[in-house]
Scaffold this motif. Sequence first.
Motif, mmCIF file in Angstrom:
data_model
loop_
_atom_site.group_PDB
_atom_site.id
_atom_site.type_symbol
_atom_site.label_atom_id
_atom_site.label_comp_id
_atom_site.label_asym_id
_atom_site.label_seq_id
_atom_site.Cartn_x
_atom_site.Cartn_y
_atom_site.Cartn_z
ATOM 1 N N VAL A 1 -21.771 12.631 -38.849
ATOM 2 C CA VAL A 1 -21.443 13.725 -37.872
ATOM 3 C C VAL A 1 -21.376 15.048 -38.282
ATOM 4 O O VAL A 1 -20.918 15.297 -39.544
ATOM 5 N N PRO A 2 -21.915 16.042 -37.394
ATOM 6 C CA PRO A 2 -22.049 17.457 -37.959
ATOM 7 C C PRO A 2 -20.913 17.755 -38.400
ATOM 8 O O PRO A 2 -19.960 17.801 -37.557
ATOM 9 N N GLY A 3 -20.929 18.777 -39.542
ATOM 10 C CA GLY A 3 -19.763 19.339 -39.781
ATOM 11 C C GLY A 3 -18.751 18.586 -40.746
ATOM 12 O O GLY A 3 -17.495 18.983 -41.007
ATOM 13 N N ARG A 4 -18.945 17.077 -41.019
ATOM 14 C CA ARG A 4 -18.072 16.483 -41.922
ATOM 15 C C ARG A 4 -18.732 16.450 -43.239
ATOM 16 O O ARG A 4 -20.033 15.915 -43.432
ATOM 17 N N GLU A 5 -18.203 16.122 -44.186
ATOM 18 C CA GLU A 5 -18.734 16.246 -45.618
ATOM 19 C C GLU A 5 -19.557 14.777 -45.803
ATOM 20 O O GLU A 5 -20.493 14.559 -45.985
ATOM 21 N N LEU A 6 -18.377 13.880 -45.513
ATOM 22 C CA LEU A 6 -19.029 12.469 -45.775
ATOM 23 C C LEU A 6 -20.077 11.814 -44.579
ATOM 24 O O LEU A 6 -19.748 12.648 -43.466
ATOM 25 N N ASP A 7 -20.771 11.212 -44.773
ATOM 26 C CA ASP A 7 -21.850 10.868 -43.423
ATOM 27 C C ASP A 7 -21.065 9.584 -42.764
ATOM 28 O O ASP A 7 -21.989 9.100 -41.848
ATOM 29 N N TYR A 8 -19.967 9.361 -43.058
ATOM 30 C CA TYR A 8 -19.303 8.302 -42.006
ATOM 31 C C TYR A 8 -18.016 8.624 -41.779
ATOM 32 O O TYR A 8 -17.439 9.616 -42.404
ATOM 33 N N TYR A 9 -17.382 7.829 -40.645
ATOM 34 C CA TYR A 9 -16.134 8.533 -40.086
ATOM 35 C C TYR A 9 -15.458 7.232 -39.555
ATOM 36 O O TYR A 9 -15.736 6.934 -38.239
ATOM 37 N N PRO A 10 -14.763 6.442 -40.352
ATOM 38 C CA PRO A 10 -14.159 5.354 -39.910
ATOM 39 C C PRO A 10 -13.330 5.559 -38.615
ATOM 40 O O PRO A 10 -12.812 6.500 -38.514
ATOM 41 N N GLN A 11 -13.343 4.394 -38.178
ATOM 42 C CA GLN A 11 -12.793 4.416 -36.489
ATOM 43 C C GLN A 11 -11.150 4.717 -36.619
ATOM 44 O O GLN A 11 -10.710 5.169 -35.630
ATOM 45 N N ASN A 12 -10.693 4.188 -37.978
ATOM 46 C CA ASN A 12 -9.236 4.293 -37.920
ATOM 47 C C ASN A 12 -8.896 5.550 -38.486
ATOM 48 O O ASN A 12 -7.342 5.736 -38.594
ATOM 49 N N ILE A 13 -9.593 6.728 -38.610
ATOM 50 C CA ILE A 13 -9.009 7.727 -39.409
ATOM 51 C C ILE A 13 -8.807 9.063 -38.300
ATOM 52 O O ILE A 13 -9.764 9.123 -37.511
ATOM 53 N N PRO A 14 -7.553 9.269 -38.099
ATOM 54 C CA PRO A 14 -7.334 10.362 -36.882
ATOM 55 C C PRO A 14 -8.054 11.744 -37.294
ATOM 56 O O PRO A 14 -8.298 12.056 -38.204
ATOM 57 N N SER A 15 -8.589 12.149 -35.968
ATOM 58 C CA SER A 15 -9.549 13.441 -36.383
ATOM 59 C C SER A 15 -8.257 14.392 -36.189
ATOM 60 O O SER A 15 -7.387 14.283 -35.749
ATOM 61 N N ASP A 16 -8.728 15.734 -36.602
ATOM 62 C CA ASP A 16 -7.531 16.706 -36.930
ATOM 63 C C ASP A 16 -7.171 17.147 -35.331
ATOM 64 O O ASP A 16 -8.034 16.991 -34.428
ATOM 65 N N GLY A 17 -5.817 17.095 -35.293
ATOM 66 C CA GLY A 17 -5.397 17.942 -33.980
ATOM 67 C C GLY A 17 -5.254 16.950 -32.933
ATOM 68 O O GLY A 17 -5.031 16.983 -31.835
ATOM 69 N N GLU A 18 -5.532 15.574 -33.308
ATOM 70 C CA GLU A 18 -5.456 14.509 -32.397
ATOM 71 C C GLU A 18 -5.107 13.480 -32.698
ATOM 72 O O GLU A 18 -5.837 12.552 -33.561
ATOM 73 N N ASP A 19 -3.861 12.953 -32.859
ATOM 74 C CA ASP A 19 -3.441 11.576 -33.315
ATOM 75 C C ASP A 19 -2.622 10.841 -32.284
ATOM 76 O O ASP A 19 -2.100 9.878 -32.484
ATOM 77 N N ASP A 20 -2.315 11.473 -31.035
ATOM 78 C CA ASP A 20 -1.958 10.816 -30.089
ATOM 79 C C ASP A 20 -3.185 10.147 -29.158
ATOM 80 O O ASP A 20 -3.561 10.891 -28.415
ATOM 81 N N ILE A 21 -3.364 8.971 -29.262
ATOM 82 C CA ILE A 21 -4.510 8.363 -28.246
ATOM 83 C C ILE A 21 -4.243 8.369 -26.764
ATOM 84 O O ILE A 21 -5.225 8.442 -26.054
ATOM 85 N N HIS A 22 -2.869 8.626 -26.461
ATOM 86 C CA HIS A 22 -2.635 8.599 -25.074
ATOM 87 C C HIS A 22 -3.107 9.912 -24.159
ATOM 88 O O HIS A 22 -3.122 9.907 -23.106
ATOM 89 N N HIS A 23 -3.425 11.085 -25.137
ATOM 90 C CA HIS A 23 -3.719 11.953 -24.531
ATOM 91 C C HIS A 23 -5.324 12.031 -24.128
ATOM 92 O O HIS A 23 -6.099 12.043 -24.795
ATOM 93 N N THR A 24 -5.236 11.668 -22.797
ATOM 94 C CA THR A 24 -6.625 11.659 -22.239
ATOM 95 C C THR A 24 -7.599 12.816 -22.326
ATOM 96 O O THR A 24 -8.833 12.689 -22.545
ATOM 97 N N GLU A 25 -6.962 13.831 -22.268
ATOM 98 C CA GLU A 25 -7.679 15.125 -22.281
ATOM 99 C C GLU A 25 -8.581 15.310 -23.616
ATOM 100 O O GLU A 25 -9.531 15.808 -23.671
ATOM 101 N N THR A 26 -7.872 15.000 -24.662
ATOM 102 C CA THR A 26 -8.319 15.269 -25.979
ATOM 103 C C THR A 26 -9.147 14.256 -26.378
ATOM 104 O O THR A 26 -9.817 14.357 -27.386
ATOM 105 N N VAL A 27 -9.362 13.296 -25.709
ATOM 106 C CA VAL A 27 -10.243 12.201 -26.261
ATOM 107 C C VAL A 27 -11.745 12.744 -26.430
ATOM 108 O O VAL A 27 -12.591 12.081 -26.971
ATOM 109 N N LYS A 28 -12.020 13.555 -25.287
ATOM 110 C CA LYS A 28 -13.298 14.316 -25.236
ATOM 111 C C LYS A 28 -13.774 14.672 -26.938
ATOM 112 O O LYS A 28 -15.019 14.484 -26.961
#
Lengths: 639, 117, 247, 514
Positions: free
Chosen positions: A580-607
Amino acid sequence: MSTTSHLETETHGHDDHHGHEHHKETFISKYVFSMDHKMISRQFLITGIIMGCIGVFMSILFRLQLAWPSESFGIIETFLGKWGKDGILDPNFYLALVTIHGTIMVFYVLTAGLSGTFSNLLIPLQIGARDMASPFMNMLSYWFFFLSSIVLISSFFVETGPASAGWTVYPPLSALEKAMPGSGLGMTLWLVAIILFIVSSLLGGINYISTVLNMRTKGMSMDRMPLTIWSFFFTAVLGLLSFPVLLGAGLFLIFDRSFGTSFYLSDIYLNGIGALDNVGGSPVLYQHLFWFLGHPEVYIILMPALGITSEVIANNARKPIFGYTAMVISLLGISFLSFIVWGHHMFITGMNPFLGTVFMFVTLIIAVPSAVKTFNYLATLWKGNIRFTPAMLFAIGLVSLFITGGLTGIYLGNAALDIQLHDTYFVVAHFHLVMGSASIFGMFAGIYHWYPKMFGKMMNNTLGYFHFWLTFISAYVVFFPMHFMGLAGVPRRYYEFTLVPEFGIWMDVNVVITIAAIVGGLAQVFFLYNFFVNIFKGEKATQNPWQSNSLEWTTPVEHIHGNWPGPLPVVYRGPYEYSVPGRELDYYPQNIPSDGEDDIHHTETVKVDEPTIETPTTEVDSSKVLFASFAKLFGLNRA
Amino acid sequence: MAHSNKSVEDPEKEYNPVNYIPHSESHGTKEVWMGFWILLGLTLIDIAFYFIMPANMLRNSIFIVLGVVKAYYIVGTFMHLKYENNKLMLSIIIPIVFILWLIVLLLYEGDALSIME
Amino acid sequence: MATTTVQETESIWKGGRSPFKVSYGKLMMWFFLLSDAFTFSSLLVFYGAARYSLADVWPLPDMVFNHFPLVGHYHLPLFFVSLMTFILIFSSVTMVLAVEAGHRNSHKEVGKYMLWTIIGGLAFLGCQAWEWSVFIGDGAKLYSNNFGLTADGKSYAEGLKVFGHYEWSEGLRTAGPAQFSSLFFLVTGFHGFHVFSGVVLNIIVYINVLFGTYERRGHYEMVEKVGLYWHFVDLVWVFVFTFFYLI
Amino acid sequence: MKQTQMKTFIKTGLMVLFFGFVYVAEPILELKTLNTELQEAALFGVGSDEFEPFKEATGAESLKSKIQWALYIAAGLLILVLAYVFDVASYAQKLTGRKIADANKINAWMLLIFLGVGMYFAAWEFVVHGPETKVYNSSSEHGVDYDNMFMITLIFTAIVFVATQVLLFVYSFMYKKSETRKATYYSHNNKLEVFWTIIPAIVLTILVLRGYAVWKNITYENPNSKNAQEIEVFAYQFGWTARYPGADNKFGAHSFNYISGTNSLGLAVESEVETFKEELKKDTSDYIAKINSIDTYLSELNAKVKDFKKLANFKGVEDTEKEIARVLNGEYKMDLELMLRRRTKQLERMALVEMNKEEYKATFNGSVHDDMITKEIVVLKNKPVKLKFRSRDIIHSAFLPDFRVQMNCVPGMNTEFTFVPTKSTDEIRKEKNNEEYNYYLYCNKICGQAHFNMKIKFVVVETETEYKTWIAAQKPAYPMQLPGSEKEEEINSPVENQVEESVVIIQSNNKKSI
C-alpha cells in the motif's frame, strides 16, 4: 465467558465448542477422533496424500503397459499377483487400474484431499472463527471419507478384481456382472464407497457453507474474505447441489445390479446367458444424471486450487490481487454455468443432437469467466515484486497448465469438433492438464504455503524447487503430446496399440510419456520426504513467515483449541492490501486498525479501507453496475 | 440460549456468532390453520379435477401448478420461509433453477428416446 | 443494538453476526434439505423421463391404486392416497403448532403436539405399508408387474365407474413396463425411509422435551429444526402424489 | 535447511538405492542357476516343452525389466546428487554470509528458460506430430468442414496460448524480487476487465456459431440423410458385423428376443424364430426339471467327489466341492431360477408381440431374406452412406477416425451417422505410401477386456462396378425358403466366429508376450 457457561456448553455440546483450552485431551480425542478443524484438515491431507500415492503408482503401472506392451515387468507381478502373471498386465486389470486411478484421483485426492484439507484449515482461520459451525459433523465428515477410502481399497482384494468400467461406470457395462469380471463384487464396493463419500461431502459441505455465512468475525464482510474462502464456499455449494444427484443415479444403478430392475437396461443379449429380461430402460439417462454431478465435480476440484493460487500469487507478488470483484463474479459465474452444461460430455452418446446444440452454446460461455481469471492473474504479476517460494512456483505452474488445458476445452466443448475427439487421448490430455495437474499444483501450492500453519514447521525450499521443476516439466511432457495422439484418433482406455499400424506409429511417443510419468512420479519422493520428515525435524516456523495479510497468520504457531488465545480479531480491510502506498511495510494485516478509524460501524470512514490509485470519476462504471446488482441480490455491500 | 444472549448484549464480552439465536417471535396459530385449510382445499381441487376432466396435457399442467402452489404454502407457511430473511429465501430458491433445467432437458430427452425406440 | 433497519441491512454482511438472522444449526438444516431436494429431484426427474419415453404403454395409475381398506374390490381411485395426504398434512400442522408453542416456551404444549405429530407419522407409515402390500398382492414386483392393459382391458377400464365393483379377469391385464413398479417402490420407498427417519427424530426430540432438555437450554430450536425436516417430507409427498397418482 | 536433515535424506535415498540394487542383482544370480538347469535338462534329455516357456522367457524378460529398473534408480540417484549439490551451495551461503546462489534469481531464469524450451518443443510437436494427426487429411465430405472449424479454433487458441504463456513467464521473470523496488499498488481497472471479458466473449460467439452450423449439418439437419445408402452396424462384445439391406433397400425387422446361435443379429426370420421358440421352451422345461432334481444332482456330485478322490484328481475334487457348496447354499437354485425367469420372460415378450396377429405376420415380410451379413463394410466413394448402429450387449462406440465419424451404439436404442466418404482405400494407401493401410471402424467406449481389439475393416471402393461386384459376391444370410427345399447348411453365425477370433488373438498375443 464465565465458568457456568462452560459447564452449560459442555452438557449440550453441539451449541458451543470453543474456549476449551483447559479441556483435557487424550491421544484419541486429540489425534484420532479430533473435533478440531486443524487436526481434521491434517487428517484429510495425510489420507489424501496416501491415496494420491496409490493413484499415481497405479498410473505408472499402466503406463508401463502402454509404453512396452507385452513386455514383462517384475514390479507388475510383485504388486498385482495373479493379475500380472509373468509380469504382464492382465487386460481386464488394465481397465481396473484405469478406473480406480480415475476414481482415486478425482474423488479421494482432489475432492477430499484438496478441498477437504484446505476448507477445513482455512475457513475458520481466515474468517476469524473459533472452529467450524459443527465440529462434530466435521469429524464425521472425515470418518465417512476414511471409511469410504478403506472400502474402495478393499475392492482390490476381491477375487474378481475392483470396478473396471471406467471412472464414470456407465451401465450396462457396470450393471451386468457377466459383462466383465470387474462388474462383480468390485463394482458393488465401488458404489458403496462412493455413497459413503457422498455422505462425507454432504456433511462437510453444509458445514463449510454455514460457517462462512454465519461465523465471520467482526468486520469480515463478504467482500473482505480472501478468495480462498470464496472458492471454498462455491465449491461447497457445488458439492451440496450436485452430489445428491449422483446419489440418485447410484441408487438406480444399485437396483439394476442387485434387484433386477431395468432403469438403465434395455434389450440386452449377453454371451452365455441369452436375452436378459430388462426392457424399456435407457443408459443415456444414467449419463445425464452422472454428468449432472460430473461436470460440477470438475469445478469442485479446480476451484479450491484457483482460490489457493489467488492467495499465493497475491502474497508472493506483494500486490493486491487484480480485480477482486471480477474474480468473485467469475467464480460465481463458473459455479452457476457448471450446473447447466453437463451434456457436453455426451454429444455423441445417442443424446438428442438438438440438445447437443443447447449444451454447446452454454458450455463455451464458461470460457469467458475462466479467461477473466487468467488475465487477472497475469495483471497481478505485472509490476509485482515476485518472491519465488515453492508455493509461488506451483501457483505459476497452475496458471500455465490452466491456460494450456483450458484452451483445449474450447475444442471439446464444440459439439462438431467433439465427434473426432470424444474419448480419445485429446480428452485425456485436456482434463489431466486443466483439472488434474492444475489442481494438483494448486494443492502443492497450498501445502507449501500453509505448511507452517498446519504443522508449525517450515518445509525445505530446495527440495521444493526440485519437486516443482521435475513435476512441472514431466506434467507437460506427459500430457502435451497426448493432444496430437488424440487428434490422430487414438482411443483412450486401449490396452495396447500394436495391433493396428495406424496407432502403432505412436509407440515412441508412448515411451517418452511413460518415462516422463515415471520421472514425475519419482519427483514426488522429494515432496513426501520434505513433507513427512519436516513434521518432526523441520525448522520451527515463525508466526507470519510469508508476511501475509490474512487472519490465519495472527494465530499462535502452536495450535490451540479455539485458534486465538484472546478475543477474536477484528477485521479492518480486505485481504490483499500489499504494498500500500505510504506504508513502510509492504503488507497490511487485516486485523490492524488503520489510523483514525477503529470503529468499524462507521460506514462513512470505511472508504479509507480501499485506497485506489484511480481518481474517482463521475461516469458510470459498467462492471460496478453489475456488481451492484449482485450486491443487491445477495445483500453484499461495498460500503 | 441464555448465556449467548448475554454476550450479545454485553459488548465487553466476546461476540460469539455460533450462539447467535435471534429473537424468534411467534406468528400465532391463525396462519397455520389457514395454511392447513388452503392445502386441504387445493388437494380437494386436485381430486375434483381428476374426476371431472379427461386426462390430457391441460389437466396435468393444472396438477403441476397446484402442486407448486401447495409447495409454496408448505415452504412459506409451515417451514416459515416467508418470515425468514429474504436473503435466506433467495439462497434456498435460486438453486431450484438447476432442477428446472434438469427437468426441461430430461423431459426433452425422454421424448426423444421414445421416438427412437 | 439500537440501529435503524436501513443501517442494519447495510451491516449484516459485515461479519460478527449471522446475515440471515438464523443460527448455524437451522442454516445447516436448510442446506441439508436443499441437498435432499436435489436427491428427490433426480429420482423424480428420472421418473419423468422414463415415463415420457414409455408414454404409450404406461399403466393407468387409477386402475392400479384404486383400493380402499375393508371395502373390497370397488373402484375408488385416489381415495386412499388422499387420506394419506391428509394425514401427512395434518401431522405437518401439529408440527408447526409444536414449533409455535416452542416459541412461547410452552413446555406442555410442545410435548402434546409432538406426540400428535409422531402419531401422524406412524399412521402414514402404516398406510404406506398397507398400500405396498396391496400393490404387491396385485402382482407388482420390483422387476415386473402386470398392470398393462390389453385392448379388452382398456375398454373394460373405460367402462369402470367410480364406486363401481370391478374384477380383473384373465386377458384384461398383461405385463406392464417394469419401470412402473420399480420406480414406485424406489421413490415411495425412499420417501417412506425419510418419513421413518423423521419419526425417529421426532421421538428423540419428544423424549428430550419430556426430560425438559430444551427448557433448560432456554429455547426450542431443536423442535424447529426437526420440524423443517418434517415439512420437507410433506413437501416431497406433494410431488410424489402429483406425479405418481394424479398424472 | 539444516544440513543434518539433508544428510538424513541422502542416507534414506542411499538405503532405498541399496535395496533397489539387491532387487536388481538377485535375479541375475538366479538366472545362472536357471541356465545350469536348462543345460542339465538338455543333457539328460528332458522334453524341452516342459521347461521352455516358464524358465527361459521369464529369466530373460525379467532381466530386461530389471535393467530398466536399474536405469530408473540411476536417474533417481542423479536427482539426489543434484539436490545435494544444490543444497551445499545454500548451506555455504548461510555459513559464509555471501550470496552464492540466489534461489529467487535462479528460479526466475529457469522460468524464462522453460518458456523458451517449452515453446520450442511445442512448435516442434506441431511440426513433427502435426502432420500425423489427420487434420486437413480427412476422408469424408464433412471432414473438410470439420478441419476448417478445427483450424479456426486452433488459430484463436494458439494466439491466446502463446500470448498468455509468454506474458505469464516473462512477467514472472521481469518482476522478480528486488530489494530496491516496491510492487506497484494496482488493485483493479474496470475498463480493462470489461475489455478482456468482452473480447473472449466475441471470439467464442464466432466459434459457437460456426460450430453450430457444422454440427447441425452433420447430425440433425444432414442433407444426405434421405438419399444415403443404409448399412446397419451391429456391435457386440467384442466385434462388429454389418448388414446390407439387399436389393429391396429395406432392412428386415429385428428384435433382441430373436437372437440365437444361428441368428446372431436377431432378425425376424420366421423359420429361425419358430425353431428358437421351441428351443426356449425346451430350455424352460430343462430348468424346471433341474430345479426339481436338485437332490439327485447333489448325490451325483457327491459320487463324483468320491470318484475323483480315487483317481487322486485334486483339481476335480476341488471344483466339484465348490459346486456342492453352491448347491448347498442355494446359489445354484437361485441361478437356475433366474435363468428360468429370463427364458419365461423372453417367451412372454415374444407372445406379447404375437398377440396382434396381423402386425406380427407383417414383421416377417420378405425384406429380411435378401439382407446380407458381412464381416467388412464396403462403401462407394462419393456416395452418402448412413450407418445405423445397434448394440447387442453394452455401450460401444463406432469410431472411424479417418472420416471424423463417431457415434455410440447403445443397447435398446437406434443411433445413426450419415456421411460421404471421399477418399477410397486405394487413394489413402497411396497417400500413406503403405500398401497395407486399411480403414477400420474401432470401438471407442470401454467395453471389456478385448475392447482394444474390437474393429472391423472399412473399405471405400473407387468405382460403382467394384462395389457391385463386391455386393454380388455377398450371399443373403437367410435366403427365402422355397417350399420343400432344404435349408442351406453353410450359413453359420458370423458373429460367433468373430468372437472366437478375437479371443484367439488375445491368447496368441499373450503367448507372444510370454
